[in-house]
Every structure is written in C-alpha cells, then in structure tokens.
Design an enzyme around this catalytic site. Structure first.
Site, short mmCIF file in Angstrom:
data_model
loop_
_atom_site.label_atom_id
_atom_site.label_comp_id
_atom_site.label_asym_id
_atom_site.label_seq_id
_atom_site.Cartn_x
_atom_site.Cartn_y
_atom_site.Cartn_z
N ASP A 13 36.33 46.04 32.17
CA ASP A 13 35.56 45.89 33.40
C ASP A 13 36.44 45.62 34.63
O ASP A 13 36.02 44.94 35.57
CB ASP A 13 34.51 44.76 33.26
CG ASP A 13 33.58 45.02 32.11
OD1 ASP A 13 33.29 46.20 31.84
OD2 ASP A 13 33.13 44.05 31.47
N GLU A 14 37.62 46.16 34.63
CA GLU A 14 38.54 45.93 35.75
C GLU A 14 38.20 46.80 36.96
O GLU A 14 38.78 46.63 38.03
CB GLU A 14 39.99 46.23 35.31
CG GLU A 14 40.53 45.36 34.17
CD GLU A 14 40.24 45.95 32.79
OE1 GLU A 14 39.44 46.92 32.71
OE2 GLU A 14 40.79 45.43 31.80
N LYS A 16 37.80 50.37 36.29
CA LYS A 16 38.42 51.66 35.92
C LYS A 16 37.57 52.83 36.41
O LYS A 16 38.10 53.84 36.90
CB LYS A 16 38.58 51.76 34.39
CG LYS A 16 39.48 50.68 33.82
CD LYS A 16 39.52 50.71 32.30
CE LYS A 16 38.20 50.38 31.63
NZ LYS A 16 37.75 48.98 31.79
N GLY A 17 36.23 52.70 36.26
CA GLY A 17 35.33 53.79 36.66
C GLY A 17 35.50 54.12 38.14
O GLY A 17 35.63 55.28 38.52
N LYS A 18 35.52 53.08 38.96
CA LYS A 18 35.68 53.31 40.40
C LYS A 18 37.01 54.01 40.71
O LYS A 18 37.07 54.95 41.50
CB LYS A 18 35.63 51.98 41.16
CG LYS A 18 35.88 52.25 42.63
CD LYS A 18 36.40 51.13 43.46
CE LYS A 18 37.12 51.77 44.64
NZ LYS A 18 37.14 50.96 45.84
N GLY A 40 31.11 50.58 30.04
CA GLY A 40 30.16 50.74 31.15
C GLY A 40 31.01 50.88 32.39
O GLY A 40 31.64 49.93 32.83
N HIS A 41 31.10 52.10 32.91
CA HIS A 41 31.96 52.38 34.06
C HIS A 41 31.07 52.66 35.27
O HIS A 41 30.31 53.62 35.28
CB HIS A 41 32.90 53.55 33.75
CG HIS A 41 33.87 53.24 32.64
ND1 HIS A 41 34.76 54.15 32.14
CD2 HIS A 41 34.09 52.09 31.94
CE1 HIS A 41 35.48 53.58 31.18
NE2 HIS A 41 35.08 52.35 31.04
N THR A 42 31.19 51.80 36.27
CA THR A 42 30.28 51.86 37.42
C THR A 42 30.92 52.58 38.59
O THR A 42 32.08 52.32 38.93
CB THR A 42 29.91 50.43 37.86
OG1 THR A 42 29.63 49.66 36.70
CG2 THR A 42 28.71 50.43 38.80
N GLN A 225 37.57 49.94 27.89
CA GLN A 225 37.95 48.57 27.51
C GLN A 225 39.25 48.18 28.24
O GLN A 225 39.48 48.66 29.33
CB GLN A 225 38.08 48.42 25.98
CG GLN A 225 36.74 48.47 25.24
CD GLN A 225 36.19 49.88 25.07
OE1 GLN A 225 36.84 50.75 24.53
NE2 GLN A 225 34.97 50.11 25.52
P1 GDP Z 1 35.03 49.34 34.37
O1 GDP Z 1 34.36 49.13 33.06
O2 GDP Z 1 36.48 48.99 34.34
O3 GDP Z 1 34.79 50.70 34.95
O4 GDP Z 1 34.36 48.30 35.38
P2 GDP Z 1 32.78 47.97 35.51
O5 GDP Z 1 32.12 49.11 36.19
O6 GDP Z 1 32.23 47.52 34.22
O7 GDP Z 1 32.83 46.68 36.41
C1 GDP Z 1 33.43 46.68 37.66
C2 GDP Z 1 32.38 46.28 38.72
O8 GDP Z 1 33.03 45.98 39.92
C3 GDP Z 1 31.41 47.40 39.05
O9 GDP Z 1 30.18 46.84 39.38
C4 GDP Z 1 32.05 48.07 40.27
O10 GDP Z 1 31.08 48.68 41.12
C5 GDP Z 1 32.64 46.87 40.95
N1 GDP Z 1 33.86 47.12 41.72
C6 GDP Z 1 34.90 47.94 41.43
N2 GDP Z 1 35.89 47.80 42.33
C7 GDP Z 1 35.46 46.86 43.21
C8 GDP Z 1 36.04 46.24 44.36
O11 GDP Z 1 37.18 46.49 44.74
N3 GDP Z 1 35.28 45.29 44.99
C9 GDP Z 1 34.03 44.95 44.58
N4 GDP Z 1 33.38 44.02 45.26
N5 GDP Z 1 33.46 45.52 43.51
C10 GDP Z 1 34.17 46.44 42.83
P1 IMO Z 2 34.67 48.89 29.72
O1 IMO Z 2 35.21 50.25 29.38
C1 IMO Z 2 34.30 44.71 28.57
C2 IMO Z 2 34.01 43.83 24.31
C3 IMO Z 2 32.71 43.26 23.79
C4 IMO Z 2 33.22 42.43 22.64
C5 IMO Z 2 34.34 43.28 22.07
C6 IMO Z 2 33.93 44.16 20.90
O2 IMO Z 2 33.42 48.88 30.48
O3 IMO Z 2 35.75 48.04 30.32
P2 IMO Z 2 32.49 46.38 20.69
O4 IMO Z 2 31.08 46.67 21.13
O5 IMO Z 2 33.50 47.26 21.33
O6 IMO Z 2 32.64 46.31 19.21
O7 IMO Z 2 32.75 44.89 21.22
O8 IMO Z 2 34.78 44.10 23.14
N1 IMO Z 2 33.89 45.11 25.06
C7 IMO Z 2 34.02 45.21 26.38
N2 IMO Z 2 34.18 44.26 27.31
N3 IMO Z 2 34.28 46.00 28.93
C8 IMO Z 2 34.14 46.96 28.00
O9 IMO Z 2 34.27 48.26 28.27
C9 IMO Z 2 33.95 46.59 26.66
N4 IMO Z 2 33.77 47.27 25.51
C10 IMO Z 2 33.74 46.36 24.53
O10 IMO Z 2 32.06 42.50 24.76
O11 IMO Z 2 33.80 41.24 23.13
MG MG Z 3 32.73 48.12 32.25
#
Ligand code: GDP
Ligand code: IMO
Ligand code: MG
Length: 431
Positions: A13-14, A16-18, A40-42, A225
């Site tokens: 959730d760093e 990456k999607g963005k 979950g890539h937002t 991840q």
């Molecule tokens: P991913 O799994 O690495 O793609 O990340 P997620 O989508 O799960 O979570 C990142 C969240 O941070 C999402 O809601 C994005 O819309 C949001 N996001 C990404 N970059 C930024 C940023 O620079 N600032 C803010 N405020 N939100 C961001």
């Molecule tokens: P993105 O790509 C954050 C975590 C789960 C759990 C562990 C194992 O959006 O960054 P799993 O369902 O893979 O067997 O769960 O890994 N986890 C994530 N945490 N972002 C994810 O993906 C994750 N995918 C799995 O919460 O701790």
């Molecule tokens: Mg995510």
C-alpha cells in the site's frame, strides 16, 4: 522511457498503483508479476477513483498493453467483475489485456480454505485478505493446481477436471474443517462460462513478450504487496505467499534480468501495515490514529484500518539492498504537512544492543524497539508543489536525510493522490 520495475519497499500500500499509472503513459506494456486479488491498487484521475486488484495499473492509458503474468494467482470471478466494472465506466479493456497461460487459477475453494485456516489459527492468524492466496500458491507449489491455460481445454474436459478438483477440496473442507462442501457442479458450470469470457485473452507469455525481450517494446513491471511481505525475505510467517521482491519480476514474467532496467522502490513518507505481524515503528493510540486519519489509511481490498507508524530506515535500507533498487519514490509526503514534528526510526534497540542492520529472522523483530531521530515539521501544504524548490525547506531536509540514509537517489516524490501530483527528480533531492 526505459524499462522499470516498481516494487513496494514496505508492507504494501505504498502507492504503487498511483505511480504505475503516472509512469504508464510512455510504455508499451505494464506487467503484473505476482500476487492476486489480495492487492488493491488505487488510482485517482480527477473525480474518478479506480481500485484495481488483478488488472495492471496501466490499463487506464489507452494503447498500453497489460499482462497478468505467470507468477500470479488469478480468480476468474474477480477478474470478470473487474473487467466489467472498467468497461461500464467507458474503458476499453479486453483488446489490451492479456493473461499468461501459465498463471495459477484461483478457485472458490482456495478462498474458503483461506478463511477457515485463519479462523482456526485464532490469535496466531496472519490476518490475510481472505482472497485465497496462500491455498492457491500451495496448489501451485505442490503441483496440483489448474492454470489459466487449462481454461482453453474442451468444455467437457474442463468441467470434469473442475468437478474433480472441487470434490477433492470438499474432502478437506468437510473432513478437516467440518465445513459445508461447495456445490461442485454449479461452480464447474460457472467456470465453463468464465472460461469462454477469458479465453480470448489467454496468451503464451513467451510469444507476446518477445518484443520486450528483444528491446523493441518497453515494459513497466508492477509489483504487488511489498518487500516486507515477501515469502522469503519478509517477516515470515506474517507475509504473503509470493515473491514481491525483485526475483518475482523475473520468475513471474519469464523475462531475463537484462530487460528489467531501473528498479524503483516505492516508500510512503511514513509507514503502514495491514494484517498481523511485527512492525517496529508502529504508533499505537492517538498518534497512530492521527496518522491514519491524515493518510486515509484504510485497506483498498478489505477496508481494514491500517496500522500506522513512522518511516523505518532499518527495514527500508534492507529493502533497497535486497532488491538492488536504483532509485526510490517517496509517496504521501503531503500527509505529513500538518505535523509539528516527524520521527524516523534510524536503528533498533535489541536486547541492550543498538542495531542498524535488519535482523532477517523475524523472531527478533517483536523485541526490537525503534530508535528515533526527530525532524521539525514544515506545517505548510505541499499538494501544489511540482518542483523540488517549491517544497518547504523542512520537507527538503527530511527528504535529503532519507536519500542519504537509503544510499540511493529519490527520483520521485508524490504529494497527493492525483496523477499530476508528482515531483520528478532524476538527479535526486540533494542539491
Ligand atoms: P498500492 O497498493 O501500493 O497501490 O497503494 P494503495 O492504493 O493500497 O494505497 C495508497 C493510497 O494512498 C491510495 O488511496 C492512493 O490514492 C493514496 N495515495 C497515493 N499516493 C498519494 C500521495 O502522494 N498523497 C496522498 N494523500 N495519497 C496518496
Ligand atoms: P498491495 O499490492 C498490504 C497482507 C495481508 C496479510 C498478509 C497475507 O495493495 O500493496 P494474503 O491475503 O496475501 O495471504 O495476506 O499480506 N497483504 C497486503 N497488505 N497491501 C497488499 O497489497 C497486501 N496483500 C496482502 O494483510 O497481512
Ligand atoms: Mg494496496
């Protein structure tokens, strides 16, 4: 643009999607190489918000081709829903989306087994996303799973094979877990219909990636991840079941190392984790809540509240090293805009010692206490900054410190969720 690999540097959730979306405009291919619908890539584009689980984050750029790589585990029910949701919003998908025939097929019993296993583990549970990831990879590793290419077999064979697999999963469900069996015939019939839906997209990855291999087309590799969730290099057993580190980009696509290009790690300007397991720089109580509120830190897949804490340099340096990152991108800097003070874990205290090297055996990790260094906050908005010099001096100082300590250039800084809210800086942040 050169080829690039995007890898999560923390616990997922760093952002990456963005970043993948922001970089996709100039590439021919975006390749997802591991994981499944646990991701979950937002992506935010103006008022539109997309959360992608299986489909690569390049799909919103017309003309970019996307591949679900062989390293993935693919739930065709989820995939169909995701494709239809994009199409309903006017995005043409099916002509540009390709699915590797060698990817593992994730079935409803994998999800059920994932849930039951977690329930059984009780307090020792991993806190998985419940998407069936572990059981599907188990089937792959023990060489019993179906693959996406199997969806191309004649209907009667597929139906028979699916029933066979579901019945054998039902034995485990009823005998080991004392749970209800799944309706084998109904699910097998659904699978046959889904097979017709996905079949036109199933490809031989060796063939379609030939131009990438030969250097006539460019590719962005999209990790899911993060490094600390990697099955081999993460905080085992609180990890996912795939290689979210650099090796996954190779095994998950079948491309050779020389085509990888730049390896960019994505790190939030602080740190989050969802699910269980050690997290040395976690902030509990009000401080953690404040960071969660500021960052909107709720899971994109499960909606769970993410655990929040300060940037952890010890694990981040480890992530840079084991992936061979050639540059990093810091996201969500704007989330720290209102903070009066910002901390960074520079070392861990472990049994009276101070260590700066990440202890790879995660038994030690719960005993590690972070050693913090404090920085003054900037208390100014950064969301409109597009160049380094637009950033407040205190924000630049914070980034320069991270760059020096990580030992690699910060090549991008994200200051908001939108595509355009980026500062690109190929020469790093230190002036
Ligand atoms: P991913 O799994 O690495 O793609 O990340 P997620 O989508 O799960 O979570 C990142 C969240 O941070 C999402 O809601 C994005 O819309 C949001 N996001 C990404 N970059 C930024 C940023 O620079 N600032 C803010 N405020 N939100 C961001
Ligand atoms: P993105 O790509 C954050 C975590 C789960 C759990 C562990 C194992 O959006 O960054 P799993 O369902 O893979 O067997 O769960 O890994 N986890 C994530 N945490 N972002 C994810 O993906 C994750 N995918 C799995 O919460 O701790
Ligand atoms: Mg995510």
């Amino acid at each position: 643009m050169e080829n690039r690999v995007i890898i999560g540097g923390q616990w997922g959730d760093e952002g990456k999607g963005k970043i993948v979306d922001a970089l996709s405009r100039d590439v021919d291919w975006v390749l997802r190489y591991q994981g499944g619908a646990n991701a979950g890539h937002t992506i935010h584009i103006g008022q539109e918000k997309h959360v992608l689980h299986l489909i690569p984050s390049g799909i919103l750029h017309e003309g970019v081709r996307c591949l679900l790589g062989g390293g993935m585990v693919i739930d065709p029910w989820s995939l169909r829903d995701e494709i239809l949701a994009l199409e309903q919003r006017g995005h043409e998908v099916r002509d540009r989306l390709h699915i590797s025939a060698t990817a593992t097929l994730l079935m409803p019993y994998h999800k059920r087994l994932d849930e039951l296993r977690e329930t059984r583990l009780k307090r020792k549970s991993i806190g998985t996303t419940g998407r069936g990831i572990g059981p599907a990879y188990l089937d792959k590793i023990q060489r019993t799973g179906l693959r996406m290419g199997d969806l191309l077999m004649p209907t009667e064979n597929l139906e028979r094979k699916a029933i066979e697999k579901i019945l054998s999963a039902n034995e485990i469900l009823s005998e080991f877990y004392d749970a209800e069996p799944l309706p084998a015939r109904v699910l097998a019939e659904e699978l046959v219909v889904l097979a017709q839906f996905v079949a036109p997209m199933v490809v031989n990855p060796y063939d379609v990636l030939r131009p990438v291999r030969e250097g006539t087309e460019t590719a962005l590799f999209e990790g899911a991840q993060g490094t600390m969730l990697d099955i081999d290099h993460g905080t085992f057993p609180f990890v996912t079941s795939s290689n979210s580190t650099i090796g996954g980009a190779l095994t998950g696509t079948g491309l050779p190392p020389r085509v990888l290009g730049d390896i960019n790690g994505i790190f939030k300007a602080y740190c989050t984790r969802v699910g269980n397991g050690p997290f040395p720089s976690e902030l509990l109580g009000e401080k953690g809540d404040a960071l969660r509120d500021a960052g909107g830190e709720y899971g994109a897949t499960t909606g769970r509240a993410r655990r929040c804490g300060w940037f952890d340099l010890v694990s981040a340096r480890y992530a840079v090293d084991i992936n061979g990152m050639t540059g990093v991108i810091i996201t969500k800097l704007d989330v720290l805009d209102d903070m009066a003070a910002i901390q960074v874990a520079t070392a861990y205290e472990l049994d009276e010692d101070e260590i700066t090297t990440y202890p790879v055996l995660s038994e030690a990790l719960p005993r590690c206490r972070p050693v913090y260094r404090e920085f003054a906050g900037w208390e100014k908005p950064t969301v409109d900054c597009r160049r380094l010099i637009d950033l407040p001096a205190a924000a630049r100082k914070y980034l320069e410190f991270l760059e020096r300590e990580l030992g690699t250039l910060i090549v991008g800084v994200s200051v908001g969720r939108d595509r355009e809210q980026m500062i690109w800086t190929e020469t790093g942040v230190t002036t």
